[in-house]
Enzyme design. Structure first.
Site, PDB file in Angstrom:
ATOM      1  N   HIS A  64       0.636  -1.296   0.120  1.00 44.79           N
ATOM      2  CA  HIS A  64       0.401   0.289   0.360  1.00 44.79           C
ATOM      3  C   HIS A  64       0.764   1.684   0.016  1.00 44.79           C
ATOM      4  CE1 HIS A  64      -3.956   1.585   1.614  1.00 44.79           C
ATOM      5  NE2 HIS A  64      -3.480   3.092   1.129  1.00 44.79           N
ATOM      6  N   PHE A 102      -4.946  14.683   4.278  1.00 43.82           N
ATOM      7  CA  PHE A 102      -4.915  14.194   5.074  1.00 43.82           C
ATOM      8  C   PHE A 102      -3.969  12.929   4.029  1.00 43.82           C
ATOM      9  CE2 PHE A 102      -9.268  14.293   4.570  1.00 43.82           C
ATOM     10  CZ  PHE A 102      -9.325  13.896   6.214  1.00 43.82           C
ATOM     11  N   GLY A 103      -2.822  12.080   4.937  1.00 49.76           N
ATOM     12  CA  GLY A 103      -1.731  11.322   4.854  1.00 49.76           C
ATOM     13  C   GLY A 103      -0.269  11.964   5.568  1.00 49.76           C
ATOM     14  N   HIS A 142      -5.465  -0.862   5.920  1.00 51.69           N
ATOM     15  CA  HIS A 142      -5.652   0.582   7.110  1.00 51.69           C
ATOM     16  C   HIS A 142      -6.205   0.143   7.705  1.00 51.69           C
ATOM     17  CE1 HIS A 142      -7.824   3.056   4.180  1.00 51.69           C
ATOM     18  NE2 HIS A 142      -6.319   3.724   3.146  1.00 51.69           N
ATOM     19  N   ASP A 170      -8.466   2.958  -3.954  1.00 52.94           N
ATOM     20  CA  ASP A 170      -8.220   3.487  -2.044  1.00 52.94           C
ATOM     21  C   ASP A 170      -8.098   4.861  -1.534  1.00 52.94           C
ATOM     22  OD1 ASP A 170      -6.415   3.479   0.285  1.00 52.94           O
ATOM     23  OD2 ASP A 170      -4.894   4.214  -0.832  1.00 52.94           O
ATOM     24  N   ASP A 209       1.090   2.782   3.714  1.00 50.26           N
ATOM     25  CA  ASP A 209      -0.374   3.930   3.532  1.00 50.26           C
ATOM     26  C   ASP A 209       0.861   5.406   2.885  1.00 50.26           C
ATOM     27  OD1 ASP A 209      -2.267   5.139   2.232  1.00 50.26           O
ATOM     28  OD2 ASP A 209      -3.169   5.194   4.203  1.00 50.26           O
ATOM     29  N   HIS A 235       2.012   5.478  -2.299  1.00 52.66           N
ATOM     30  CA  HIS A 235       1.219   5.906  -2.858  1.00 52.66           C
ATOM     31  C   HIS A 235       2.711   6.815  -3.826  1.00 52.66           C
ATOM     32  CE1 HIS A 235      -3.188   5.826  -1.256  1.00 52.66           C
ATOM     33  NE2 HIS A 235      -2.705   5.819  -0.692  1.00 52.66           N
ATOM     34  N   ASN A 258      -6.279   9.517   7.086  1.00 58.19           N
ATOM     35  CA  ASN A 258      -7.261   8.725   6.734  1.00 58.19           C
ATOM     36  C   ASN A 258      -6.515   7.367   6.710  1.00 58.19           C
ATOM     37  OD1 ASN A 258     -10.093   8.019   6.208  1.00 58.19           O
ATOM     38  ND2 ASN A 258      -9.765   9.158   4.415  1.00 58.19           N
TER      39      ASN A 258
END
Length: 427
Positions: A58, A321-322, A230, A150, A303, A60, A276
């Site tokens: 997971h 978020f993140g 998550h 996602d 994540d 990005h 999130n």
């Protein structure tokens, strides 16, 4: 040229053992207590841990569309810095690779710029936000690692049911971000004492658990491998535990930040703590730790969500978020979970390499074995250091863990027997 790794503390066949390893043509060709050979490049592991390359299902990487946050090159270099040799990249890039042409372009971009094994998720629905399913079968044939929207919960139950049926039919995997946007209520932080103390709109836990409950029933009906991204609440843990007991084909991941932090750690309006799902209560955190120990949680996934500084310095209500996480995941988990005696080192490697490969059907990775692809990482478990944003190789430095002291420094990461990162130079 052959490479001989001497004096390793090797994770092999589920155990730690002193060993030497010989690598030739990108594969492990000999594993023994002691190996002697001529015409070979020798790496002295100095009793450091040699583990299979870590796997994160997971991440990005933001390319294309948001390369100011991260690129495939910086993301994969950061992954190697964290000891990871295989990652699953989520499809929330711009444009979303939701048809065969765009998906093939994404695969080509990954192949061109990745320093490690980058596996590509396909979205479940068009643009990740619609009810219209993508051509699941066509994207699978092109090489989709799995399917996920996602960042977005799938709101339409009929769309989710049909997606599960079709994904099950091709023996693939559906990774779900469980979130009912109708219950999210524009929240930016967990609904609880911190949200009330800081005067911020809260996210109710039922935004996660209500959709999870729906999906578990659909997964039971369809038989799909349903993977929950998550998880963050005690109720989610309880639902997944019951589903497993009922024989539903469900797995789940937890992120390091949900294991190590709760909303009580948020002392001010600092968006480095905004993610999130959000950091939940201490009770939820303890339930996640218990579920990690008893096996309800199958794997750890970061994540990894890098953002530019200006996107994270505007407080909870206006910031993205993140958090970034792939470079800090192993040392944080080793320091906070293994060194404290909560879990064993073998269990941590199982959670971060063996299980992700096994449960997602990945071949030739996640373990070290004869004639397997030589993907491995070398880690000095005794080296203590401070997490410093200047040391990050990701473009994102948005982490609540900066300044913390940890053990477990990655000294080198190798893919197909070749160094992609070493502690004294970039791969």
């Amino acid at each position: 040229m052959k490479t001989l790794i001497k004096n390793a503390q090797l994770f092999y066949q589920g155990q730690l053992t002193p060993a030497d390893l010989l690598v030739e043509n990108g594969k492990f060709t000999e594993i023994a207590e002691e190996i002697s050979t001529d015409d070979v490049n020798v790496i002295d592991a100095k009793q450091q841990l040699v583990a299979p390359g870590l796997i994160d299902v997971h991440v990005h990487f933001r390319e294309p569309g948001q390369v100011h946050k991260e690129t495939i090159k910086t993301g994969t270099l950061a992954s190697a810095h964290g000891g990871f040799t295989t990652v699953g990249a989520m499809p929330n890039v711009i444009p979303v690779p939701d048809d065969p042409e765009k998906f093939q372009k994404q695969l080509d971009l990954n192949k061109k710029n990745s320093l490690i094994n980058t596996l590509q998720y396909a979205p479940v629905t068009k643009d990740e936000t619609s009810d219209e399913l993508v051509d699941i079968e066509a994207l699978d044939k092109l090489g989709a690692f799995a399917f996920s929207n996602d960042g977005h919960g799938i709101m339409n139950a009929q769309s989710m049911f049909e997606a599960m049926e079709r994904i099950a039919a091709i023996n693939s995997h559906l990774a779900a971000h469980v979130e009912d946007k109708n219950l999210f209520n524009h929240g930016v932080i967990n609904f609880g004492s911190a949200s009330q103390r800081l005067g911020l709109p809260g996210i109710q836990q039922v935004a996660e658990t209500s959709q999870l409950a729906r999906d578990l029933i659909l997964a039971k009906e369809t038989g799909v491998h349903y993977h929950v991204c998550h998880i963050s609440t005690k109720d989610s843990v309880d639902l997944i535990r019951m589903a497993k007991d009922a024989g539903i084909n469900v797995t789940c991941e937890v992120s390091p930040h949900h294991l190590l932090l709760n909303d009580g750690n948020i002392l001010k309006d600092d968006a480095n703590f905004k993610m999130n799902p959000p950091l939940r209560s201490q009770k939820d955190q303890m339930a996640l730790l218990d579920a990690l120990e008893d096996g309800t949680i199958d794997m750890i996934a970061t994540d990894h969500a890098p953002h530019a500084k200006e996107e994270k310095n505007q407080g909870f209500e206006k910031s993205a978020f993140g958090i970034t996480g792939i470079e800090t995941s192993f040392p944080l988990m080793y320091t906070r979970l293994v060194k404290t005696g909560m879990i064993s080192l073998e269990r941590l490697i199982d959670l971060m390499a063996v299980k992700p490969a096994k449960l997602f059907g990945l071949k030739d990775v996640g373990t070290i074995g004869l004639n397997q692809q030589a993907d491995f990482t070398m880690i000095d478990l005794n080296q203590e250091y401070t997490i410093n944003e200047a040391d990050f190789l990701s473009k994102g430095t948005n982490s609540p863990f900066i300044g913390q002291s940890v053990f477990g420094k990655v000294m080198g990461t190798y893919v197909n027997g070749k160094a992609v990162y070493t502690s004294n130079h970039e791969g």
